[in-house]
Design a protein around this motif. Structure first.
Motif, PDB file in Angstrom:
ATOM      1  N   GLU A  63       1.012  -1.316   0.061  1.00  0.00           N
ATOM      2  CA  GLU A  63      -0.059   0.080   0.291  1.00  0.00           C
ATOM      3  C   GLU A  63       0.950   1.302  -0.120  1.00  0.00           C
ATOM      4  O   GLU A  63       1.672   1.378   0.829  1.00  0.00           O
ATOM      5  CB  GLU A  63      -0.887   0.065   1.106  1.00  0.00           C
ATOM      6  CG  GLU A  63      -1.776  -1.168   1.536  1.00  0.00           C
ATOM      7  CD  GLU A  63      -2.590  -1.172   2.686  1.00  0.00           C
ATOM      8  OE1 GLU A  63      -3.368  -0.316   2.995  1.00  0.00           O
ATOM      9  OE2 GLU A  63      -2.222  -2.238   3.445  1.00  0.00           O
ATOM     10  N   ASN A  65       0.804   5.342   0.073  1.00  0.00           N
ATOM     11  CA  ASN A  65      -0.064   6.473   0.228  1.00  0.00           C
ATOM     12  C   ASN A  65       0.720   7.614  -0.310  1.00  0.00           C
ATOM     13  O   ASN A  65       1.649   7.981  -0.160  1.00  0.00           O
ATOM     14  CB  ASN A  65      -0.264   6.726   1.924  1.00  0.00           C
ATOM     15  CG  ASN A  65      -1.299   5.825   2.479  1.00  0.00           C
ATOM     16  OD1 ASN A  65      -2.374   5.781   2.431  1.00  0.00           O
ATOM     17  ND2 ASN A  65      -0.343   4.915   3.023  1.00  0.00           N
ATOM     18  N   VAL A  86      -5.232  -1.237  -7.260  1.00  0.00           N
ATOM     19  CA  VAL A  86      -6.533  -0.660  -6.947  1.00  0.00           C
ATOM     20  C   VAL A  86      -6.063   0.895  -6.475  1.00  0.00           C
ATOM     21  O   VAL A  86      -5.432   0.799  -5.654  1.00  0.00           O
ATOM     22  CB  VAL A  86      -7.078  -1.223  -5.744  1.00  0.00           C
ATOM     23  CG1 VAL A  86      -8.549  -0.139  -5.435  1.00  0.00           C
ATOM     24  CG2 VAL A  86      -7.758  -2.653  -6.346  1.00  0.00           C
ATOM     25  N   VAL A  87      -6.580   2.007  -7.265  1.00  0.00           N
ATOM     26  CA  VAL A  87      -6.473   3.294  -7.118  1.00  0.00           C
ATOM     27  C   VAL A  87      -7.590   3.937  -6.315  1.00  0.00           C
ATOM     28  O   VAL A  87      -8.585   3.851  -6.765  1.00  0.00           O
ATOM     29  CB  VAL A  87      -6.041   3.806  -8.455  1.00  0.00           C
ATOM     30  CG1 VAL A  87      -5.913   5.424  -8.216  1.00  0.00           C
ATOM     31  CG2 VAL A  87      -4.787   3.279  -9.133  1.00  0.00           C
ATOM     32  N   GLU A  88      -7.029   4.452  -5.167  1.00  0.00           N
ATOM     33  CA  GLU A  88      -8.328   5.314  -4.526  1.00  0.00           C
ATOM     34  C   GLU A  88      -8.031   6.720  -4.541  1.00  0.00           C
ATOM     35  O   GLU A  88      -6.962   7.401  -4.436  1.00  0.00           O
ATOM     36  CB  GLU A  88      -8.358   4.686  -3.022  1.00  0.00           C
ATOM     37  CG  GLU A  88      -8.468   3.272  -2.710  1.00  0.00           C
ATOM     38  CD  GLU A  88      -8.273   3.106  -1.304  1.00  0.00           C
ATOM     39  OE1 GLU A  88      -8.773   3.802  -0.441  1.00  0.00           O
ATOM     40  OE2 GLU A  88      -8.190   2.023  -0.948  1.00  0.00           O
ATOM     41  N   LYS A  89      -9.061   7.432  -5.025  1.00  0.00           N
ATOM     42  CA  LYS A  89      -8.886   9.049  -4.824  1.00  0.00           C
ATOM     43  C   LYS A  89      -9.683   9.632  -3.703  1.00  0.00           C
ATOM     44  O   LYS A  89     -10.581   8.988  -3.143  1.00  0.00           O
ATOM     45  CB  LYS A  89      -9.584   9.465  -6.146  1.00  0.00           C
ATOM     46  CG  LYS A  89      -8.963   8.993  -7.455  1.00  0.00           C
ATOM     47  CD  LYS A  89      -9.649   9.524  -8.590  1.00  0.00           C
ATOM     48  CE  LYS A  89      -8.855   9.035  -9.933  1.00  0.00           C
ATOM     49  NZ  LYS A  89      -9.490   9.705 -11.187  1.00  0.00           N
ATOM     50  N   SER A  90      -9.347  10.831  -3.263  1.00  0.00           N
ATOM     51  CA  SER A  90      -9.830  11.485  -2.195  1.00  0.00           C
ATOM     52  C   SER A  90     -10.107  13.126  -2.721  1.00  0.00           C
ATOM     53  O   SER A  90      -9.442  13.447  -3.720  1.00  0.00           O
ATOM     54  CB  SER A  90      -9.047  11.633  -1.230  1.00  0.00           C
ATOM     55  OG  SER A  90      -8.764  10.348  -0.510  1.00  0.00           O
ATOM     56  N   GLU A 105     -10.126  16.302  -7.357  1.00  0.00           N
ATOM     57  CA  GLU A 105      -9.821  15.089  -6.444  1.00  0.00           C
ATOM     58  C   GLU A 105      -8.537  14.624  -7.198  1.00  0.00           C
ATOM     59  O   GLU A 105      -8.058  14.890  -8.175  1.00  0.00           O
ATOM     60  CB  GLU A 105     -10.954  14.044  -6.522  1.00  0.00           C
ATOM     61  CG  GLU A 105     -11.156  13.569  -7.773  1.00  0.00           C
ATOM     62  CD  GLU A 105     -12.357  12.533  -7.974  1.00  0.00           C
ATOM     63  OE1 GLU A 105     -12.776  12.351  -6.975  1.00  0.00           O
ATOM     64  OE2 GLU A 105     -12.467  11.846  -9.081  1.00  0.00           O
ATOM     65  N   VAL A 107      -5.450  11.103  -6.608  1.00  0.00           N
ATOM     66  CA  VAL A 107      -5.100   9.799  -5.812  1.00  0.00           C
ATOM     67  C   VAL A 107      -4.426   9.830  -4.722  1.00  0.00           C
ATOM     68  O   VAL A 107      -3.523  10.769  -4.254  1.00  0.00           O
ATOM     69  CB  VAL A 107      -4.347   9.077  -6.913  1.00  0.00           C
ATOM     70  CG1 VAL A 107      -3.913   7.802  -6.225  1.00  0.00           C
ATOM     71  CG2 VAL A 107      -5.110   8.492  -8.079  1.00  0.00           C
ATOM     72  N   SER A 108      -5.068   9.101  -3.622  1.00  0.00           N
ATOM     73  CA  SER A 108      -4.700   9.267  -2.449  1.00  0.00           C
ATOM     74  C   SER A 108      -3.821   7.932  -1.996  1.00  0.00           C
ATOM     75  O   SER A 108      -3.118   7.838  -0.913  1.00  0.00           O
ATOM     76  CB  SER A 108      -5.616   9.365  -1.378  1.00  0.00           C
ATOM     77  OG  SER A 108      -6.742   8.693  -1.421  1.00  0.00           O
ATOM     78  N   LYS A 109      -4.082   6.637  -2.520  1.00  0.00           N
ATOM     79  CA  LYS A 109      -3.596   5.677  -2.029  1.00  0.00           C
ATOM     80  C   LYS A 109      -3.742   4.577  -3.460  1.00  0.00           C
ATOM     81  O   LYS A 109      -4.474   4.443  -4.017  1.00  0.00           O
ATOM     82  CB  LYS A 109      -4.093   5.017  -1.130  1.00  0.00           C
ATOM     83  CG  LYS A 109      -3.634   3.774  -0.487  1.00  0.00           C
ATOM     84  CD  LYS A 109      -3.975   3.354   0.849  1.00  0.00           C
ATOM     85  CE  LYS A 109      -5.498   2.610   0.796  1.00  0.00           C
ATOM     86  NZ  LYS A 109      -6.029   1.853   2.242  1.00  0.00           N
ATOM     87  N   THR A 111      -3.077   0.185  -3.937  1.00  0.00           N
ATOM     88  CA  THR A 111      -2.677  -0.701  -3.219  1.00  0.00           C
ATOM     89  C   THR A 111      -2.616  -2.010  -4.209  1.00  0.00           C
ATOM     90  O   THR A 111      -3.437  -2.298  -5.215  1.00  0.00           O
ATOM     91  CB  THR A 111      -3.989  -1.302  -2.567  1.00  0.00           C
ATOM     92  OG1 THR A 111      -4.185  -0.181  -1.462  1.00  0.00           O
ATOM     93  CG2 THR A 111      -3.739  -2.779  -1.436  1.00  0.00           C
TER      94      THR A 111
END
Length: 259
Positions: A63, A65, A86-90, A105, A107-109, A111
């Motif tokens: 992971e 960040n 897997v790309v996470e956005k905030s 927004e 990308v914040s992380k 994994t």
């Protein structure tokens, strides 16, 4: 009985050599960003290099960040066989301008999870490639805090930030240093590089091939630095062993033939 001092000398030499290797080893075992630097304002491609430090278990998840205090509008992963990204956005507290458009927004992380039967085995490492940009111009570094998970449930938190004037922490976070742009227009190669194997950043970010040579040169510099450190350690060990051989030879010469 004359061989006892020689055996003691040899034991001391071997212990010293082992200590040198042990002290040098951890420098190569951190999770790092490679290359370790890039120009402000441009695009770049980096590898998160993950070594396996566990002799009894494999790494099955990473992971990473991404800093939201210096958000990156374009973040793209390169496919890696055997791993799912897997790309996470905030949502950003304050939108940023990218090529004249508001970006709300980022990308914040990211994994990466190993598929069944896949892992980074003991004694191995893996590289996870990402394209990033545009890189901020108001900071000299980006810190990527990372978590490395093993198949036995252990989790190593690579999140500690180095402090000026203090020793490097035991589990330092990967850091990408940012340097001032060097092109004549004062903005550097603002459209940077995205390797052909990675999808290009969002529309309007054309001309990404100009930085390929710089990325390759930076990677070569990093590899050369690592090679030099390895050769330096080997040289020290060889020197210690050579000194021991000389001492043993001198002892034999002074002691004369055995009666």
């Amino acid at each position: 009985m004359r061989s006892l001092p020689a055996r003691r000398t040899a034991a001391v030499v071997l212990a010293a050599a082992a200590s040198v290797v042990a002290l040098a080893g951890p420098a190569f075992a951190h999770v790092t960003v490679n290359p370790g630097s890039a120009e402000q304002g441009g695009y770049t491609a980096v590898d998160f290099r993950v070594p396996n430090e566990n002799d009894a278990a494999g790494t099955v998840k990473l992971e990473v960040n991404l800093p939201l205090d210096h958000p990156l509008a374009s973040v793209r992963t390169q496919p890696l066989p055997g791993w799912t990204a897997v790309v996470e956005k905030s949502k950003l507290d304050k939108p940023i301008k990218v090529h004249g458009n508001d970006v709300n927004e980022a990308v914040s992380k990211i994994t990466w999870t190993a598929d069944a039967g896949v892992k980074i085995a003991p004694g191995q490492f893996q590289e996870f490639r990402v394209s990033l940009g545009p890189l901020p111009t108001d900071t000299d570094k980006l810190v990527f805090k990372a978590l490395q998970s093993y198949e036995n449930g252990d989790v190593v938190r690579w999140i500690d930030e180095a402090k000026d004037g203090q020793p490097e922490p035991a589990k330092p976070a990967p850091v990408l240093k940012l340097t001032k742009a060097t092109s004549a227009d004062g903005h550097g190669d603002s459209h940077g590089t995205t390797p052909t194997a990675t999808a290009a950043p969002s529309a309007g970010a054309e001309g990404h091939t100009h930085g390929d040579a710089k990325d390759e040169a930076s990677s070569n510099d990093k590899a050369s630095d690592s090679t030099a450190r390895v050769l330096g350690v080997v040289g020290i060990v060889v020197g210690v062993i050579g000194t021991a051989v000389g001492i043993l030879g001198l002892r034999r010469k002074n002691s004369g033939p055995a009666s």
